[in-house]
Design a protein around this motif. Structure first.
Motif, PDB file in Angstrom:
ATOM      1  N   ARG A 127       0.851  -1.195   0.000  1.00  0.00           N
ATOM      2  CA  ARG A 127       0.000   0.000   0.000  1.00  0.00           C
ATOM      3  C   ARG A 127       0.883   1.239   0.000  1.00  0.00           C
ATOM      4  NH1 ARG A 127      -3.510   2.246   4.476  1.00  0.00           N
ATOM      5  NH2 ARG A 127      -2.513   0.686   5.793  1.00  0.00           N
ATOM      6  N   LYS A 129       1.262   5.470  -0.007  1.00  0.00           N
ATOM      7  CA  LYS A 129       0.612   6.725   0.354  1.00  0.00           C
ATOM      8  C   LYS A 129       0.666   7.695  -0.830  1.00  0.00           C
ATOM      9  CE  LYS A 129      -0.216   5.584   4.661  1.00  0.00           C
ATOM     10  NZ  LYS A 129      -1.571   5.479   5.211  1.00  0.00           N
ATOM     11  N   ASP A 157      -3.336   4.928  -0.791  1.00  0.00           N
ATOM     12  CA  ASP A 157      -4.056   5.450   0.369  1.00  0.00           C
ATOM     13  C   ASP A 157      -3.776   6.945   0.478  1.00  0.00           C
ATOM     14  OD1 ASP A 157      -5.209   6.023   2.800  1.00  0.00           O
ATOM     15  OD2 ASP A 157      -3.844   4.798   3.994  1.00  0.00           O
ATOM     16  N   GLU A 183      -7.648   3.828  -1.002  1.00  0.00           N
ATOM     17  CA  GLU A 183      -8.267   4.026   0.304  1.00  0.00           C
ATOM     18  C   GLU A 183      -8.492   5.499   0.595  1.00  0.00           C
ATOM     19  OE1 GLU A 183      -6.832   3.452   4.868  1.00  0.00           O
ATOM     20  OE2 GLU A 183      -6.536   1.746   3.521  1.00  0.00           O
TER      21      GLU A 183
END
Length: 336
Positions: A127, A129, A157, A183
């Motif tokens: 994941r 950022k 995310d 996300e």
């Protein structure tokens, strides 16, 4: 602590972001002044009744309820000499696949180097950022996809940090890189924006900051604002409350992503037991990140084992972890 001398442990965080304004002093005061009077004299096995009493005194206090409820599950299971997952219905899985999140590094090469190190530790779900510099985000994710091909599942995310227009432009560009989910691109309160964005792009959206209570999950479902929700132990009230959220998510057809704030092995163990007893499908989450990647030290005698991209569910009574008294003394902060 029971009258027989058994002690249960639970963990929460003084998390002053993402909709929480908790402080150490505030959490301590709530436990001392409201939780303790609600629990003294009750059976450790009366978890539902005890948690209802806490909710009656501290409505919406999910960060407090997380630690209290998890400690009750721990001590109840210890009193019966069984693991917590037994109280939750029994063992479904002994190991739980997990991924890892990596921060914004500034350029594609450093992002690839960081992700490669994660890959070599056995993780296959990464994941990333995003949300500060759209051009850098596109370049970094392009570099990751070109480097790994289909060997990893990539996610992004934004931590609720974008507005609708910026998010729409960025996600439209990221569609080419086969992201599993993005996300919380928009602030937690903006469910209408999340729903519009979900209709406009092909990447499934996940809700984190938007998810607090069962009512918030129903709102996410009704507005079709996300296809996945991420639960976090403290944010969503620990085992007692999260189990109900998972049941509701499964009922309305929303995917479940087991997450966490950066936590020690105490909290990692709590989520591991919840996941171990869950009979339905779970997405690959990253609830172990604190103990495995972010925190400088742990506070238990034997940390939860993470190897090959899997969390091994702790065995033994309760949560299966024991506090290290020396570590607790080292990091303890006394509040009066």
């Amino acid at each position: 602590t029971t009258e027989d001398g058994l002690t249960g442990i639970g963990e929460t965080q003084a998390w002053r972001r993402q909709g929480s304004g908790e402080s150490l002093a505030g959490l301590f005061g709530k436990v001392r002044d409201y939780v303790a009077p609600a629990l003294v004299g009750r059976s450790a096995l009366d978890i539902a009744s005890a948690m209802a009493g806490v909710e009656a005194r501290l409505a919406g206090s999910l960060y407090v309820q997380a630690a209290v409820g998890d400690a009750l599950y721990d001590v109840a299971a210890r009193s019966l000499d069984v693991p917590v997952y037994t109280l939750l219905g029994g063992l479904v899985r002994e190991q739980i696949d997990v991924g890892l999140a990596i921060g914004i590094t500034g350029d594609g090469k450093r992002m690839v180097d960081a992700a490669q190190a994660v890959y070599e530790r056995g993780y296959r779900h990464i994941r990333v950022k995003i949300g500060i510099d759209a051009a850098a985000d596109v370049a970094s994710i392009r570099a990751l996809r070109e480097h790994f091909g289909d060997r990893v599942v990539l996610r992004a995310d934004a931590n609720g940090g974008m507005n609708y227009g910026d998010a729409l432009r960025l996600l439209a560009k990221l569609e080419a890189f086969d992201l599993d989910i993005v996300e919380q691109p928009l602030p937690g309160w903006d469910l209408d924006g999340m729903a519009a964005l979900a209709r406009a792009v092909r990447i499934p959206l996940s809700a984190d900051e938007s998810l607090t209570t069962p009512q918030s999950l129903l709102a996410i479902s009704r507005k079709e604002a996300a296809r996945v929700v991420q639960t976090k132990s403290a944010k969503n009230g620990g085992i007692h409350s999260i189990r109900r959220l998972w049941q509701l998510a499964e009922t309305v057809g929303i995917g479940i992503f087991p997450g966490n704030h950066p936590s020690t092995s105490v909290n990692v163990a709590a989520v591991a037991h919840l996941a171990a007893a869950w009979p339905g499908e779970l997405l690959v989450g990253d609830f172990q990140t604190g103990a495995d990647d972010m925190l400088a030290d742990d506070v238990v005698q034997v940390p939860v084992r993470v190897a090959g991209g899997k969390v091994h569910v702790p065995q033994g009574p309760g949560l299966g972890v024991q506090l290290d008294d020396a570590k607790v003394a080292k990091y303890r902060v006394d509040l009066r």
